[in-house]
Scaffold this active site. Structure first.
Site, short mmCIF file in Angstrom:
data_model
loop_
_atom_site.label_atom_id
_atom_site.label_comp_id
_atom_site.label_asym_id
_atom_site.label_seq_id
_atom_site.Cartn_x
_atom_site.Cartn_y
_atom_site.Cartn_z
CE1 TYR A 18 -4.06 2.02 0.52
CE2 TYR A 18 -2.52 3.39 1.75
CZ TYR A 18 -3.74 3.22 1.12
OH TYR A 18 -4.62 4.27 1.06
CG HIS A 22 -1.30 5.29 -1.70
ND1 HIS A 22 -1.72 3.97 -1.65
CD2 HIS A 22 -2.40 6.03 -1.96
CE1 HIS A 22 -3.02 3.94 -1.86
NE2 HIS A 22 -3.45 5.17 -2.06
#
Length: 106
Positions: A18, A22
């Site tokens: 994650y 990002h």
């Protein structure tokens, strides 16, 4: 301007992925967010996977609806969905339930 805060939970075994994703959000995703009224948008991730999102917008329901209608959002949500816990059949963007603001220092 509405201030919106929401919580989601990233799976413990997917936290690093994650973070990596990002670190390089697709430029067309950023463009779509801006074009559909998402301003001052931030995501904060705790080490246990608790994700806190914050944004400002004129109309959160309209911003969500307009973003959901974009092709880039459909691709992004399909890739990001498996990284989250307890979505109960929803895409991550559908699971963002605003918290009730109880205090704001202007």
């Amino acid at each position: 301007m509405q201030r919106v805060c929401f919580l989601l939970k990233v799976r413990a075994d997917r936290i690093e992925e994650y973070r990596r994703r990002h670190a390089n959000v697709w430029p067309e995703m950023c463009d779509a967010l801006s074009a559909t009224g998402w301003h001052n948008y931030s995501l904060f991730l705790r080490d246990d996977g608790l994700l806190v999102g914050y944004l400002e917008t004129e109309d959160f329901e309209a911003a969500q609806r307009d973003m959901a209608a974009t092709e880039v959002n459909a691709r992004w949500q399909a890739e990001m969905g498996p990284l989250f816990e307890a979505l109960e059949g929803e895409r991550p963007d559908e699971a963002m339930k605003p918290l009730t603001e109880v205090f704001h220092l202007a």
